[in-house]
Structures are given as structure tokens and as C-alpha cells.
Design an enzyme around this catalytic site. Structure first.
Site, mmCIF file in Angstrom:
data_model
loop_
_atom_site.group_PDB
_atom_site.id
_atom_site.type_symbol
_atom_site.label_atom_id
_atom_site.label_comp_id
_atom_site.label_asym_id
_atom_site.label_seq_id
_atom_site.Cartn_x
_atom_site.Cartn_y
_atom_site.Cartn_z
ATOM 1 N N GLY A 53 -0.536 4.372 3.516
ATOM 2 C CA GLY A 53 -0.481 5.721 3.244
ATOM 3 C C GLY A 53 -1.697 6.376 3.425
ATOM 4 O O GLY A 53 -2.017 7.318 3.789
ATOM 5 N N ASN A 110 -0.337 10.798 -8.653
ATOM 6 C CA ASN A 110 -0.182 9.248 -8.874
ATOM 7 C C ASN A 110 -0.329 9.001 -10.483
ATOM 8 O O ASN A 110 0.220 7.968 -11.149
ATOM 9 C CB ASN A 110 -1.084 8.244 -8.000
ATOM 10 C CG ASN A 110 -2.394 8.789 -7.677
ATOM 11 O OD1 ASN A 110 -2.583 10.147 -7.205
ATOM 12 N ND2 ASN A 110 -3.201 7.881 -8.312
ATOM 13 N N GLN A 143 3.665 9.292 -3.444
ATOM 14 C CA GLN A 143 4.189 9.022 -4.850
ATOM 15 C C GLN A 143 5.651 10.009 -4.832
ATOM 16 O O GLN A 143 6.583 9.348 -5.437
ATOM 17 C CB GLN A 143 3.317 9.518 -5.859
ATOM 18 C CG GLN A 143 2.184 8.663 -6.292
ATOM 19 C CD GLN A 143 2.454 7.265 -6.679
ATOM 20 O OE1 GLN A 143 3.568 6.948 -6.800
ATOM 21 N NE2 GLN A 143 1.462 6.355 -6.199
ATOM 22 N N SER A 198 4.160 5.857 2.106
ATOM 23 C CA SER A 198 3.786 4.595 2.154
ATOM 24 C C SER A 198 4.696 3.674 1.516
ATOM 25 O O SER A 198 5.582 4.075 0.673
ATOM 26 C CB SER A 198 2.558 4.385 1.255
ATOM 27 O OG SER A 198 2.204 3.104 1.030
ATOM 28 N N GLY A 199 5.055 2.639 2.363
ATOM 29 C CA GLY A 199 6.171 1.880 2.252
ATOM 30 C C GLY A 199 6.186 0.957 0.839
ATOM 31 O O GLY A 199 7.111 1.036 0.022
ATOM 32 N N HIS A 200 4.880 0.553 0.402
ATOM 33 C CA HIS A 200 5.169 -0.240 -0.847
ATOM 34 C C HIS A 200 5.166 0.516 -2.134
ATOM 35 O O HIS A 200 5.267 -0.047 -3.310
ATOM 36 C CB HIS A 200 3.648 -1.010 -0.937
ATOM 37 C CG HIS A 200 2.688 -0.369 -1.260
ATOM 38 N ND1 HIS A 200 1.855 -0.606 -2.274
ATOM 39 C CD2 HIS A 200 1.721 0.427 -0.625
ATOM 40 C CE1 HIS A 200 0.754 0.370 -2.464
ATOM 41 N NE2 HIS A 200 0.540 0.861 -1.118
ATOM 42 N N THR A 241 0.259 -2.972 18.489
ATOM 43 C CA THR A 241 1.691 -3.580 18.806
ATOM 44 C C THR A 241 2.099 -3.557 17.420
ATOM 45 O O THR A 241 1.521 -3.742 16.177
ATOM 46 C CB THR A 241 1.605 -5.113 19.129
ATOM 47 O OG1 THR A 241 0.892 -5.016 20.492
ATOM 48 C CG2 THR A 241 2.972 -5.700 19.390
ATOM 49 N N CYS A 296 -13.647 1.193 -13.938
ATOM 50 C CA CYS A 296 -14.765 0.313 -14.308
ATOM 51 C C CYS A 296 -16.119 0.761 -13.072
ATOM 52 O O CYS A 296 -16.022 0.258 -12.012
ATOM 53 C CB CYS A 296 -15.020 -1.133 -14.621
ATOM 54 S SG CYS A 296 -16.256 -1.753 -15.223
#
Ligand code: PLP
Length: 392
Positions: A75, A154, A182, A202-204, A240, A328
Site C-alpha cells: 500500500g 486506520n 483500510q 494493500s493485500g495484507h 518481474t 514510542c
């Protein structure tokens, strides 16, 4: 369902489990089907067909045309390609308009482009996380302007009115990009109706693997590639192809398109049950973000005067994974830029917890979180030096 685990994973806006049907579709491409789609022999030809099939599946999720989809590595790459690709075409006169609550993939990229001499305006949001319409309508938009607003946030899940915003920009000759990382697969998107020019996914985030994404580029939108080299992806993204992951992304998009409605109903019920229980059973708890214009998967709640990180550690001890808005930085806990942009008071901004659900979240898991949270909050509040005794 993925393999049964004891852990309760409610951090699906960070990343999702690979769906079993996605893994199954990918496996042959990690074993015997290893041809290069650019080769003219049959091994290559067969690979090309699978890439094109995946392109159709991604396009179908968005109601776009397959020629408008370019596969990328994630993404962040898609967002970078949209913004930098636009500025490369329009040169130093480029202007970027974005919001104060964007993901770093857009926020850091647009700030980097500002350092390189492009104009940048960041539009604020209200206390509910919704874009300030008035501020946006006063911004100057011309054909050297790219407007980039996320479709869904998100951290809070808040959904911006992208259809309306894109129409406004198109009427003024600007280009409209949306970070839909998202949103894709979690809410209906129809790009035949909504006039965005560029869209990142984004795939994940939708049960496909990490390391694959896509950028929708509407026909006629001029952008330069980020990665130069071979002719892959119509010369827009050399390298590729990551075929196994592209195939996985295609299957994940097809699954999401077919099952989104029924899944969203179930997930929203669970999310609402969790949210209602947290607000009722944990004293000084407050919802962050718009009550209704929100992804059904996400709830973000603050527990006044308690460190979000401390809550996360206690949840983690019980096998529950969630996320906090604070990060943090240089040894101290800083509230997230999203909470600060919404004007959430420091004592609440510090204590925000995001629970993000998925199609694999069960009622039993939600019940376990509902049972776990009040004693955690009670214990931490009793230890907090910031809480007056009568509120403990
Ligand atoms: N945009 C949004 C709204 C996100 O939530 C994320 C990831 O958290 C990204 C962009 C970046 O996506 P990726 O991790 O695929 O680079």
C-alpha cells in the site's frame, strides 16, 4: 478458517491472517509454476494468464477496468507512486492537499515532496475525526493539484465522504487520490460511479499476503513510474511480477466482493457489542471517532488517564492482541497524530485502544475481551498517579 489458535487477534487493521483459500491458490506458484510472465514460451504464457486473471479480480472489487490496475509491492508503494508520480508529471508547480489524519504512507510522502519544493496543505478534522468541509472548500484547487484523502482511517475507522470530495475536486480540474488501504474489501467501492483518479490498496489488510498491493489509475490520468526498468505493468512498475502474491490478492479480492455484505453485518454486530460493553463497564471510557460513518471492523476507545501501552501489555498477558494509538518516540510515549488532530485531550489521547475485527473474529472471543477489560482498567486506574482517588 485459519488454524485454530488460543490467542484472540483483534489487530486486523495492522494486518490480517492469510485466508486458507488464498494460500491454496498461491501454493502452485511457489512450487512448480515458476515461469516468468514476460517469457514467450508456454511457462511464461501460463503465468501471464494468471496475472491477468488476478487483475480482473482486483478490478471487479472496485468496479474498475482491469487495464486500470497496476500491481505494486504494498500500500505504501501505491501511495508513493500516486503522489510522486503526479508531482513528477506536474513539476515544481505541483500542489498537494491532504488531511491531518493520513497514514504515514501519505503524510510522510507529501511532507517529503514539500521539502522538494511542492506546495502542501493539510486539512484538519473535527473531534469526531471527520474532515473539516469548510476548510477544504476554501482550498485552491487547479489542474496542478492532487488531493489525497484516505477512504477509511486506520486508527478510528472513520470513513470520509470520498464520492462527494472527489466530485468537488474533479469539478475544479484537480486530480483525486484516495488511500483505500483500510477500505478495500471492507466496504463497497464503485469506481464507475465515484470519480477518483487514483486509489491505493494493500493485500495484507484483506487476508492476502504481505508484500503485494495495487494502484488503480483511471484511464487518462498521467503519472510517472516510481520504478523504471522492464516493460512490466505497461511500463508503470518494472520488476518481474510476484506472481504467487498477485494470485493471492486476486482471490482475496474475489472473496471479499462476494462475501462482504453478509460478513459486515456479522462483524458490525460483534464490534457494537464490544463497544457498548466497554463504554458501559469501564469507567471514564470514551469512543474516539464518528459514531456511524465508520468501518464495521473498528472501534477505538480511550480510558482516561491510563497508558494505552499498559492496557495492551495486560491484554497481551491474556493472549489478546489489540493496538494503541501511542507510539514510542525518543523514549517517551507520544499520542498518535490522529488523536491529536482530532483535538482529543491528552489524558484520553494517551489511553486510546483500537480493537479491529475480521471475518475470523468469534462471539466467544468478544465475550472474553468484554470480561477481561474491566478488571484491567480497574487495576491500572488504581495505580495511576493522574486519577483522583474518588475516580479510582
Ligand atoms: N494506508 C493505510 C491507511 C494503512 O493502514 C496502511 C497500513 O497500515 C498503509 C497505507 C500502508 O500499507 P502497507 O503496509 O501495505 O504498505
Amino acid at each position: 478458517m485459519p488454524t485454530k489458535r488460543k490467542e484472540i487477534y483483534l489487530d486486523n487493521n495492522a494486518t490480517t491472517a492469510l485466508a486458507p483459500e488464498v494460500l491454496e491458490a498461491m501454493l502452485p506458484f511457489l512450487k512448480d509454476r515458476y515461469g516468468n510472465p514476460s517469457s514467450i514460451h508456454r511457462f511464461g504464457g501460463m503465468m501471464k494468464k494468471h496475472v491477468e486473471r488476478a487483475r480482473e479480480q482486483v478490478a471487479a472489487l472496485l468496479n474498475a477496468s482491469p487495464e486500470e490496475i497496476v500491481f505494486t509491492g504494498c500500500g505504501s508503494e501505491s501511495d508513493n507512486m500516486a503522489l510522486k508520480g503526479f508531482c513528477a508529471v506536474h513539476g515544481s508547480g505541483s500542489r498537494i492537499i491532504t488531511s491531518t489524519v493520513e497514514h504515514p504512507a501519505v503524510r510522510t510522502t507529501s511532507r517529503h515532496l514539500k521539502e522538494k519544493g511542492m506546495g502542501l496543505t493539510e486539512i484538519g478534522v473535527g473531534s469526531d475525526g471527520m474532515l473539516s468541509k469548510e476548510e477544504f472548500e476554501n482550498a485552491v484547487i487547479g489542474n496542478n493539484t492532487i488531493v489525497s484523502f484516505m477512504w477509511a482511517n486506520n486508527e478510528t475507522g472513520v470513513i470520509f465522504p470520498i464520492h462527494e470530495l472527489a466530485e468537488f475536486v474533479k469539478e475544479r480540474g484537480g486530480t483525486f487520490h484516495t488511500d483505500a488501504v483500510q477500505a478495500a474489501g471492507k466496504m463497497p467501492i464503485d469506481l464507475k460511479k465515484t470519480p477518483v483518479d487514483l486509489l491505493a490498496l494493500s493485500g495484507h489488510k484483506l487476508h492476502a499476503p504481505k508484500g503485494v498491493g495495487a494502484l488503480f489509475i483511471r484511464k487518462g490520468t498521467a503519472i510517472e513510474p516510481l520504478i523504471h526498468g522492464g516493460h512490466q505493468e505497461h511500463g508503470l512498475r518494472a520488476g518481474t511480477e510476484n506472481i504467487a502474491s498477485i494470485v493471492g490478492l486476486g482471490v482475496a479480492c474475489e472473496y471479499a466482493r462476494k462475501h462482504m455484505d453478509e460478513e459486515n453485518k456479522r462483524i458490525k454486530k460483534l464490534r457494537d457489542k464490544l463497544e457498548e460493553a466497554l463504554l458501559r463497564t469501564c469507567p471514564a471510557a470514551k469512543l474516539n471517532g464518528h459514531k456511524t460513518a465508520r468501518l464495521p471492523t473498528t472501534t477505538n476507545v480511550s480510558f482516561e488517564s491510563i497508558e494505552g501501552e499498559a492496557i495492551l501489555l495486560h491484554l497481551d498477558e491474556r493472549g489478546i492482541a489489540a493496538s494503541s494509538g501511542s507510539a514510542c518516540t525518543t523514549g517517551s510515549l507520544e499520542p498518535s497524530h490522529v488523536m491529536l488532530a482530532m483535538g482529543i485531550p491528552y489524558t484520553f489521547a494517551h489511553s486510546s485502544i483500537r480493537f479491529s475485527l475480521s471475518r475470523y473474529t468469534t462471539d466467544n472471543e468478544i465475550n472474553a475481551v468484554i470480561a477481561a477489560m474491566p478488571p484491567i482498567i480497574k487495576k491500572l486506574r488504581s495505580l495511576s498517579p493522574f486519577v483522583e482517588n474518588e475516580k479510582k
